[in-house]
Design a protein around this motif. Structure first.
Motif, PDB file in Angstrom:
ATOM      1  N   ASP A 106       0.729  -1.268  -0.099  1.00 18.01           N
ATOM      2  CA  ASP A 106       0.241   0.174   0.084  1.00 18.01           C
ATOM      3  C   ASP A 106       1.126   1.641  -0.002  1.00 18.01           C
ATOM      4  O   ASP A 106       1.585   1.964   1.139  1.00 18.01           O
ATOM      5  N   ARG A 165       0.306  -0.619  -4.749  1.00 18.89           N
ATOM      6  CA  ARG A 165      -1.430   0.205  -5.284  1.00 18.89           C
ATOM      7  C   ARG A 165      -1.866   0.965  -4.624  1.00 18.89           C
ATOM      8  O   ARG A 165      -1.126   1.279  -3.039  1.00 18.89           O
ATOM      9  N   CYS A 166      -2.603   1.531  -4.746  1.00 16.80           N
ATOM     10  CA  CYS A 166      -3.587   2.988  -3.911  1.00 16.80           C
ATOM     11  C   CYS A 166      -5.142   2.687  -3.978  1.00 16.80           C
ATOM     12  O   CYS A 166      -5.556   2.111  -4.908  1.00 16.80           O
ATOM     13  N   ALA A 167      -5.091   2.318  -2.622  1.00 15.84           N
ATOM     14  CA  ALA A 167      -6.778   1.903  -2.247  1.00 15.84           C
ATOM     15  C   ALA A 167      -7.943   2.521  -3.046  1.00 15.84           C
ATOM     16  O   ALA A 167      -8.540   2.170  -3.363  1.00 15.84           O
ATOM     17  N   SER A 203       0.627   5.439  -8.084  1.00 19.96           N
ATOM     18  CA  SER A 203       1.809   5.233  -6.856  1.00 19.96           C
ATOM     19  C   SER A 203       3.203   6.173  -7.521  1.00 19.96           C
ATOM     20  O   SER A 203       3.746   6.750  -6.403  1.00 19.96           O
TER      21      SER A 203
END
Length: 447
Positions: free
Chosen positions: A146, A171-173, A188
């Motif tokens: 994350d 990854r981006c939430a 990211s």
């Protein structure tokens, strides 16, 4: 109903409908459906006013040594505070080993280093670290994918260097797409670049490459970062080459040479000696070229093999030199000098895995081919420098003096150069100026 878009995994083109071929980069079957992320509130950006150029304050560039002299050479002297470096390379070439060695050296120098692994567990990193003799307590390991959690950890521990292996694993939430997709990689990288600029911490990102050898992800990734370096080499050979493709703080054509051993990567201070170590000087078809790679000259061997075709049309194979340039030079050699090659296979290779694209390599190619065709070796201590024109003339090239100096240092006693460099000398080297390709063949004993 959630809205989705189709994003090209090669160039980042977005479309509301699917296309078999990307309208932007013409890649087939490259558009993948991704759910549109939740739009974030736009923050009011602070306004800035234009100022006259002389009023802009000049700042000194602060660099941090990686502990690897060849890595520092490629970066232009070390890692610049607030810069972002992208390291690409094929799987297994040694990217993770390179950055872990650099992290260990920086930590041993007293700076705190945060090493983020998105693909390996801390236990796996420990296994590699034991082989590389990594011991510093200032090297912190974080297994996380994350990107926001990575940034928060970096803000808490305030490292002097942040390493992320790899950017495709982040990854981006807020985005619903999978890690490695164009949207995830772009977002990211953008956030990590923002961290580097805001905190003044150098960031090193490891990037995957596609089967074509290009960096995976959107092209904008290479524009976001300050430096792009490519780690090249055959996994079955010990030599590795670190090559700069983009560098905002140094030369963009520099290379570093390493050898991979049981204890990791070791920089090679004298690449010429390594590339010529296994040369058989008495073999027909072997020629030596003083090439310029970045800021330094390197002696490399150009090999040629001419033979009768087994069947069908004669082949022209080039490894390490441009195939189109090879075809041009062979045509000049046959038409202007009379060396018959139209009915022969011709294979040309640059030993050691280097790729030489500069015009100064021209003269070595036809002399190696003529040597192989006639079955007569070139003088073993002869260096060849010059560009070949369509008329067979030998044209001038840059930095001949530096090339001659390297040949002298390596014990070469003769060199063929263009007439434009006729006045140059080097200790122990007999410099022979040639005007035409036929003159070069005569001077090399192949007339």
């Amino acid at each position: 109903m959630a809205r989705s878009t189709f994003v090209c995994q090669r160039c980042g083109f977005e479309s509301g409908k699917w296309h078999g071929r990307c309208p932007s980069c013409d890649a087939w079957d490259g558009l993948v459906e991704e759910a549109a992320g939740t739009s974030r509130e736009r923050r009011a950006a602070p306004r800035s006013e234009p100022v006259p150029y002389p009023s802009v304050a000049a700042s000194d560039v602060t660099r941090t040594s990686t502990g690897l002299l060849e890595f520092d050479r490629v970066l232009g002297g070390g890692l610049v505070a607030g810069s972002v470096v992208l390291v690409g390379g094929e799987p297994g070439v040694g990217k993770s080993t390179l950055i872990l060695q650099a992290a260990s050296a920086v930590a041993e120098a007293g700076l705190r280093v945060l090493c983020v692994s998105g693909e390996e567990s801390p236990a796996q990193l420990r296994l590699r670290g034991e082989r590389l003799d990594v011991r510093s307590h200032d090297l912190l390991v974080l297994a996380e994918t994350d990107v926001d959690a990575v940034i928060e950890s970096a803000r808490r521990c305030e490292p002097g260097l942040l390493l992320v292996d790899s950017i495709q694993a982040m990854r981006c939430a807020e985005l619903a797409s999978v890690p490695g997709s164009v949207g995830q990689v772009r977002e990211s990288a953008s956030r990590l670049v923002g961290l580097a600029k805001a905190r003044g911490v150098p960031v090193v990102l490891v990037g995957h490459v596609t089967k074509d050898g290009a960096l995976a992800g959107p092209r904008v990734l290479e524009h976001l970062v300050d430096t792009v370096v490519q780690f090249e080499g055959d996994r079955h050979h010990a030599q590795r080459i670190l090559r700069a493709w983009k560098n905002r703080f140094g030369p963009s054509d520099e290379i570093g040479v390493f050898t991979m051993g049981d204890r990791g990567l070791v920089g090679i201070a004298n690449p010429s000696e390594v590339f010529l170590a296994e040369r058989a000087a008495s073999t027909p078809g072997s020629a030596v070229l003083p090439a310029i790679e970045g800021s330094r000259p390197i002696l490399v061997e150009v090999q040629a093999l001419v033979g009768e075709p087994a069947h069908g049309s004669p082949r022209r194979t080039a490894l390490g030199v441009d195939a189109g340039r090879l075809a041009l030079i062979l045509a000049v050699l046959e038409r202007r000098v009379g060396v018959a090659l139209a009915d022969r296979d011709v294979f040309v290779n640059v030993a050691g895995g280097l790729e030489i694209l500069e015009p100064a390599a021209d003269l070595a190619v036809p002399l190696a081919a003529a040597s192989s065709r006639m079955g007569r070796p070139l003088p073993g201590a002869l260096a060849l420098i010059g560009e070949i024109g369509l008329g067979g003339e030998v044209r001038g090239v840059s930095r001949v003096e530096a090339r001659l100096a390297e040949a002298s240092r390596m014990g070469f006693d003769a060199a063929l150069v263009p007439v434009a460099a006729a006045g140059l000398t080097a200790p122990g080297v007999r410099v022979v100026a040639v005007r035409h390709l036929s003159d070069a063949l005569a001077a090399a004993g192949l007339a």
